[in-house]
Structures are given as structure tokens and as C-alpha cells.
Scaffold this active site. Structure first.
Site, short mmCIF file in Angstrom:
data_model
loop_
_atom_site.label_atom_id
_atom_site.label_comp_id
_atom_site.label_asym_id
_atom_site.label_seq_id
_atom_site.Cartn_x
_atom_site.Cartn_y
_atom_site.Cartn_z
N LYS A 1 -18.43 5.95 -4.09
CA LYS A 1 -17.97 5.20 -5.26
C LYS A 1 -18.50 3.77 -5.27
O LYS A 1 -18.90 3.25 -6.31
CB LYS A 1 -16.43 5.17 -5.30
CG LYS A 1 -15.82 6.50 -5.68
CD LYS A 1 -14.41 6.37 -6.24
CE LYS A 1 -13.42 5.83 -5.28
NZ LYS A 1 -12.02 5.89 -5.81
N LYS B 1 0.86 -1.18 0.00
CA LYS B 1 0.00 0.00 0.00
C LYS B 1 0.89 1.23 0.00
O LYS B 1 1.99 1.22 0.55
CB LYS B 1 -0.90 0.02 1.24
CG LYS B 1 -2.16 0.85 1.09
CD LYS B 1 -3.21 0.10 0.28
CE LYS B 1 -4.55 0.81 0.31
NZ LYS B 1 -5.61 0.00 -0.30
N GLY C 1 -22.46 5.15 3.76
CA GLY C 1 -21.53 5.58 2.73
C GLY C 1 -22.01 5.12 1.37
O GLY C 1 -21.94 3.94 1.06
N VAL C 2 -22.53 6.05 0.57
CA VAL C 2 -23.06 5.68 -0.75
C VAL C 2 -22.29 6.43 -1.84
O VAL C 2 -22.87 7.01 -2.75
CB VAL C 2 -24.58 5.94 -0.85
CG1 VAL C 2 -25.34 4.89 -0.07
CG2 VAL C 2 -24.95 7.34 -0.36
#
Length: 362
Positions: free
Chosen positions: A191, A88, A188-189
Site C-alpha cells: 500500500k 489503537k 515491502g512495496v
């Protein structure tokens, strides 16, 4: 020796959460780039993981996040059946004000200097257009636009994988994978979350949503005028009566000492990374009888897509691989039951076994 990074060094060299192979600190003064690239494991192949662009409060916080996220990618890639280890990168700064072409090109040069040990992609704060820029300096870049030889936005398959994990959870808990009539809360809506709502509504599930951005909520409500309602915030969502499934799809740490005791849902299955705020939360969920579908297992659709991009992207092939998240999730629940441990621990054991076998075969 100063103690500036003592906590990070302890994690890296002496804690059970460490064991990373390599950590690279990157700086380009001309562009303002400050970045951290962490490689947790290359046992299964080149480390693969996204680039997060985020305004960390301190450099130490950024390094700690990179270490944690890289470790999670090792487990995610192992459970997804990919021939990739975990890595990462984090870029320190506000993507809205600090991101520039010069900075992204400098970052690409740093990734390229690793010679293929790390393959990068999008994450929080970075997008397909950014990866197109990075790719100009680094061929080990995925998540590019179709016009530049890439697969484009990976959120579609990420949402599809979470949906498969949710169906597996329903199969395990209620004996039927159908989500029809189930009440599902999506926090959370953006991506990924708005694509997940599309899948749920196709099954006629009842969906309750929330997001810190009003425009994101409005987009979903406009798209689904029936069967979707909104609540003020996550605190209200997790307390919603009659909730069958809770899907955290924003940032990590959603499952913590405050949220778990008041959670009404019987299942937690969402797209967010690092949902467990600290070790022990998985046991708290199990003690309450809440079935937890490990985040890095069910949200692997995106990494399946970007990995496929390295071999000539084929959407149908990727979707078929992501569909297997259903079977993988069921196998984890079965292992958890047989070993008498929470599903998160069972997933870790399976992933660790695959990585250990790969190291032993070298």
C-alpha cells in the site's frame, strides 16, 4: 487471580512501556468479534489510531500489540503536531476469512461506546471499505471513502512523508536533500511502498525492492522498467552492496539483533511501524554509524490525513502538513546531536515534552 494476563498487566501498570489510560476488551459472540481497544494518552486530545485485523496466536499477544501500538500513536501524533492522543485497536482473526459486515458493525458499536475518546481508522488488515461499514455505527471513524465523506486511502501521504524524512536524512548526512543517484532498498512495496518508489524514481534514485508477494513486485517492475531491480527477500536486500538507504515498509521488528550487524545502508528511513525490535537497537544502529529516522515521525503522513478528515478533508492542506516532516526530522537529528543520544531517543524526548506540557496546562 490467574496468571493468564500477568505479562500484559505488568506492562500496563508497572513497566516504563505502560502508563495507558484505558484498555477495553470487546466481544460479540454473534459475529465472532474479539477486539482490544487501547488508549495510551488523551493529553493532547482524543486518541487517534488505526484498527489492525490480524490472526494473533494468542489473546495475550493481541493485547500486548494493542498496548505497544497505542503508545506509539501517542508519540506519532505528538510529533506530527496533531491535537490528538494515541490509541489503537486490534481485531483478533484472519481478515480474509473472519471479516464480515456484522463483525465490523459490532466493532463500530464498541468504538462508539467510548463517546469520542477514541477515533479509529485503517491499519493492517482493514481498508477504506471497512471503515465505511464501521462508520454506520460510529461517527468517530476516519479513513472512509470520499463517497462517504472521507479522505480515502491514506497511503499516498504516508509515502510522501517517508520521502520527506528520507530527504532530511540525506540533507543531514550528505549535505544535500537530493536522492538522485542514491541506491535505496525498499522492503515491502504494498500500500505504501509502491508509492514511495514512485517518489524515488522521480528523483532518478536507483531502487532495489523486495516483497513476499510476487504480484506486488511485478506491479512495481512493470510500472518502472528502468532503475528498479528486485531481490529474493529482505535478507538479500539488507546485504546489498552500495546501499545508501534502507526503507522497511512492511511489518515491524525489521531492525533487530540479526539485521543490524549486516545492514549495509548508511540510513534507515521507512514506513513500517515499530521497526526497532527491542530497546537498545537504536544504540546499536548509532554505534555502527547508521542514521535512523524514527519510524513514527516519518510515517505520520497517513495520520495527518485521517486527522484532517475530522475537520473537512483538504488534500493540499494535508500535503503541506506532511511536507513539514522534513523539518521535524532535521530537528530530531539536531536534538540527538546536541544531547548526545540516538535520534529515536531524541524524538521520544520531544514528544514527551509536548504531552507533559499539555497535561500541565489542564
Amino acid at each position: 487471580m490467574t496468571d493468564v494476563s500477568d505479562g500484559v498487566l505488568h506492562t500496563l501498570f508497572r513497566s516504563e512501556q505502560g502508563g495507558h489510560e484505558q484498555v477495553v476488551l470487546c466481544q460479540d459472540r454473534a459475529s465472532g468479534l474479539k477486539a482490544v481497544i487501547a488508549l495510551h494518552s488523551t493529553a493532547l486530545g482524543p486518541a487517534l489510531g488505526g484498527t489492525r485485523f490480524y490472526p494473533y496466536a494468542t489473546e495475550e499477544e493481541a493485547v500486548a500489540d494493542a498496548l505497544n501500538l497505542a503508545r506509539g500513536m501517542s508519540y506519532k501524533n505528538a510529533m506530527a503536531g496533531l491535537d490528538h492522543g494515541g490509541g489503537k485497536a486490534v481485531i483478533i482473526g484472519d481478515p480474509g476469512t473472519d471479516k464480515s459486515e456484522e463483525l465490523l458493525l459490532a466493532y463500530g458499536r464498541f468504538v462508539a461506546s467510548l463517546g469520542g475518546r477514541y477515533v479509529t481508522a485503517c491499519d493492517v488488515g482493514t481498508y477504506v471499505a471497512d471503515m465505511d461499514v464501521v462508520a454506520r455505527e460510529c461517527r468517530w471513524t476516519t479513513g472512509r471513502s470520499p463517497e462517504n465523506g472521507g479522505a480515502g486511502d491514506s497511503s499516498v501521504l504516508t509515502a510522501f512523508g517517508v520521502y520527506q524524512g528520507m530527504r532530511a536524512s540525506a540533507q543531514h548526512l550528505w549535505g544535500d536533500p537530493s536522492l538522485r543517484g542514491r541506491r535505496i532498498g525498499v522492503a515491502g512495496v504494498g500500500k505504501v511502498g509502491h508509492h514511495l518508489v514512485d517518489h524515488l524514481r522521480k528523483e532518478n534514485a536507483e531502487v532495489v525492492i523486495t516483497d513476499v508477494r510476487e504480484d506486488a513486485v511485478r506491479r512495481v517492475l512493470d510500472r518502472h522498467p528502468q532503475g528498479v531491480t528486485a531481490v529474493a527477500d529482505t535478507e538479500a536486500l539488507i546485504r546489498t552492496e552500495g546501499l545508501d538507504v534502507y526503507a522497511p515498509c512492511a511489518l515491524g521488528g525489521a531492525l533487530n539483533d540479526d539485521s543490524v550487524p549486516v545492514l549495509t545502508a548508511a540510513v534507515v528511513c521507512g514506513a513500517a511501524n515499530n521497526q526497532l525490535a527491542h530497546p537498545g537497537v537504536e544504540k546499536d544502529l548509532a554505534d555502527r554509524g547508521i542514521l535512523y529516522a524514527p519510524d513514527y515521525v516519518v510515517n505520520a503522513g497517513g495520520v495527518i490525513q485521517v486527522a484532517d478528515e475530522l475537520h473537512g478533508f483538504d488534500f493540499d492542506r494535508c500535503r503541506a502538513k506532511a511536507a513539514k516532516i522534513f523539518d521535524t526530522t532535521l530537528a530530531i537529528f539536531a536534538r540527538a546531536k546536541s544531547d548526545g543520544i540516538p535520534p529515536a531517543a531524541a524524538a521520544d524526548r520531544i514528544a514527551e515534552q509536548r504531552m507533559a506540557e499539555a497535561r500541565a496546562s489542564r
